[in-house]
Design a protein around this motif. Structure first.
Motif, PDB file in Angstrom:
ATOM      1  N   PHE A 154      35.829  11.706   5.315  1.00  0.00           N
ATOM      2  CA  PHE A 154      34.540  11.546   5.740  1.00  0.00           C
ATOM      3  C   PHE A 154      33.807  12.695   6.403  1.00  0.00           C
ATOM      4  N   ALA A 155      35.396  13.404   7.240  1.00  0.00           N
ATOM      5  CA  ALA A 155      34.630  14.567   7.495  1.00  0.00           C
ATOM      6  C   ALA A 155      34.326  15.973   6.924  1.00  0.00           C
ATOM      7  N   LYS A 156      35.169  15.751   6.373  1.00  0.00           N
ATOM      8  CA  LYS A 156      33.493  16.772   5.158  1.00  0.00           C
ATOM      9  C   LYS A 156      33.069  16.586   4.334  1.00  0.00           C
ATOM     10  N   LYS A 157      32.747  15.214   4.006  1.00  0.00           N
ATOM     11  CA  LYS A 157      31.658  14.882   3.386  1.00  0.00           C
ATOM     12  C   LYS A 157      30.548  15.230   3.870  1.00  0.00           C
ATOM     13  N   GLY A 163      25.124  20.432   5.945  1.00  0.00           N
ATOM     14  CA  GLY A 163      25.233  21.739   6.954  1.00  0.00           C
ATOM     15  C   GLY A 163      25.552  22.105   7.771  1.00  0.00           C
ATOM     16  N   THR A 164      26.717  22.017   8.190  1.00  0.00           N
ATOM     17  CA  THR A 164      27.040  22.786   9.552  1.00  0.00           C
ATOM     18  C   THR A 164      28.034  22.707   9.413  1.00  0.00           C
ATOM     19  N   ILE A 165      28.988  23.272  11.047  1.00  0.00           N
ATOM     20  CA  ILE A 165      30.593  23.263  10.791  1.00  0.00           C
ATOM     21  C   ILE A 165      30.949  21.628  11.747  1.00  0.00           C
ATOM     22  N   GLY A 178      33.837  21.293   5.421  1.00  0.00           N
ATOM     23  CA  GLY A 178      32.859  21.028   4.253  1.00  0.00           C
ATOM     24  C   GLY A 178      34.280  21.076   2.976  1.00  0.00           C
ATOM     25  N   GLU A 179      34.929  22.327   2.768  1.00  0.00           N
ATOM     26  CA  GLU A 179      35.327  22.522   2.646  1.00  0.00           C
ATOM     27  C   GLU A 179      37.200  22.603   3.218  1.00  0.00           C
TER      28      GLU A 179
END
Lengths: 272, 272, 272
Positions: A154-157, A163-165, A178-179
């Motif tokens: 979920f965090a990565k999604k 569009g942020t850290i 996100g990666e």
């Protein structure tokens, strides 16, 4: 991590904070403790000018009101125009429609480099949920070893969709662009019994970001490790008969004395 | 008293605070220290929603302004509609017409379960007097052994006329519902040399009330004993060279470490 | 100096503060620690009445906004009419046009007995410069032994042109009425790493002024020495592992315990 902290001490960036009046003093003191300089200003007539003087902007929506919401928008847009690093701390998103709406509206009009909140707040931003218990995370939502895989997903999604850290903090902290994700196991449970440790972390992250613009993800992770490590050091220094208020001081003490080596050695994280 | 404190720790009620920006951080920290959770919000657009999430409401009129006065009315009415426990701390009533008027107007439109203030503030509410010296009690008004009978009479009378539990705090604290009165002799004089011990007590009372709705009078008395006892414990722990600021921390430390047994044993009160 | 401090303890003046929400709690606590009483109020509807109850007024423009700016003007004029002692702390003058403009407008409409700021702020008032780095003094501007003569010349000139006592604080503090100047060498560098030591000093000066109206220049110098001396004492009491937050507490501790003799003995100043 070492270099990230040392850059803060060496560059001493000026950080503009539009933040709540509950924990504002702690935020100012922790930013000074890490070696940066805070400035607080929230009037529409001066926020653009103040943010122009700074290298970073920390927007925290606790105790927001109509006057300060407008200032947040003005400062955020100005900071974007100047390519300053910006953080959003969506305190209490999900606890009221005003907070959720304000955070979402800011995210629409301003590009944030980092969003830092607890799971409930981040979920409110992602799902429009209103199930938050006050400004603390719902027990069911806390990141644990058992649900780590799911929460990382979920965090990565969310980081991708925002569009942020994204820094989701709690018993285990997740910091991801996100990666790549840092799973951080510093800190201790007692930190949640002191008001403002989350706000302080947002202040620290803003300082680390401003001093490490080329290396944002690691900077956010380093700040998160530093706060948790300070919580551990502070706890270790508590004497018999000392409780919450002394603990609060010991945490800021530990931040002010922390060296790059100490952070490097004490940071407990894995990259996933 | 033991059970009242243990209920706070066990139920961890969420308390909404609309309070002044001078002592707000201490209020949040003392509410956390006793085992409850604070949330601060004062914008008209969110106070009703925030108070709906909570079990208690603490309205403190220090550093009031037009914006927050409106929020106090909205939150108070909502809390009444939901039958939440509500406390009024009429900080500085009598020191300005705005404060006296605001407190009286709130008392007219909102039912308060408890009003907590010093003698000057309570007298201002009862008599419309404007003789208060700032936000501290007039020396002549302080409850002492010599005037205890008279003060008890007034406290009970005012509690009846206000239709609320009244906590008049000072060297001796009086807590009464108009019939039964607790005369409390915990605390020490040095507590008045730290800002916010009164505001902190109002926060504590709000937490105790929210966790003990069926037993309100004893809950208010227990919170009052707990604050005074913390002042005594904190004073006993001061080392040579330690003064006001350390004392402030020691008081919150003592609250965070206080057990039901310790409160039961240390509470100094008689029922009149 | 001894007598100035003892007058504060003996007269316990009430000081009205219109100040920023970042350091307001420290300001209240340091005023209590020195033996005076603080009251904070910033709404237009009550500031004149509140200031009428007091003996001194401390106006600090940090985190100013339209609402509080109006209150500053109203309170300042009322305090002038009542011949109360008034101090201006032009926090961040030069950092935004709003702050510079507000300070200058206040100085035009209100007579201040003292203006206390760092070199950058005072220069902004004198020159309309906008070169300030946030709310801290520019490195180039700091008063040092090497530029002391030049800085003294400017301090006296500005004090004369402002028609006020001027306290320019930094590594070396200058306090002058335009004729006589105190050059003060108390304090230590670490004080600048804690938020609010300047605001606290403005609170202390306000208390010293209110208690020593006939002896204003010495009172301002005595308050400045007391703050610096408290910084030295606090630093001397720090144990290994204690940092900024404990230091903050130790400073206020030292103020609360300081005697007239201790101040007399520890004050490091020369008159030029």
């Amino acid at each position: 991590m070492k270099e990230c902290l040392e850059n803060v001490r060496r560059k001493a960036p000026l950080v503009h904070n539009i933040t709540n009046y509950v924990t504002v003093n702690d935020v100012a003191n922790v930013i000074l403790a890490i070696g940066a300089s805070p400035i607080m200003a929230d009037d529409r007539e001066e926020v653009e000018e103040i943010t122009s003087l700074c290298e970073g902007l920390n927007i925290n929506i606790g105790t927001l009101n109509q006057r300060t919401i407008e200032a947040m928008h003005l400062a955020g847009k100005k900071a974007n125009a100047l390519q300053h690093k910006i953080l959003l701390d969506p305190v209490g998103a999900g606890a009221s429609a005003l907070r959720t709406k304000t955070a979402l509206s800011l995210m629409k009009e301003v590009h944030f480099d980092v969003i830092r909140g607890n799971v409930s707040e981040v979920k409110a931003l992602a799902l429009g949920s209103q199930s938050t218990k006050g400004v603390d995370a719902d027990a069911v939502d806390v990141v644990r070893e058992e649900n780590l895989q799911k929460m990382l997903f979920f965090a990565k999604k969310y980081a991708q969709s925002f569009g942020t850290i994204l820094a989701i903090t709690g018993a285990i902290d997740l910091v991801t662009d996100g990666e790549k994700a840092y799973v951080i196991r510093n800190g201790c449970q007692e930190m949640s019994r002191i008001t403002g440790t989350g706000c302080q972390l947002s202040g620290l992250i803003s300082a680390f970001l401003a001093a490490n613009p080329e290396n944002a993800l690691e900077a956010v992770a380093a700040a998160t490790c530093a706060m948790g490590l300070a919580g551990e050091i502070g706890k270790g220094r508590l004497l018999e008969g000392e409780g919450n208020a002394t603990y609060r001081n010991r945490i800021i003490d530990a931040i002010s004395l922390m060296t790059g080596e100490e952070l490097e050695k004490g940071a407990k994280y894995e990259i996933r």
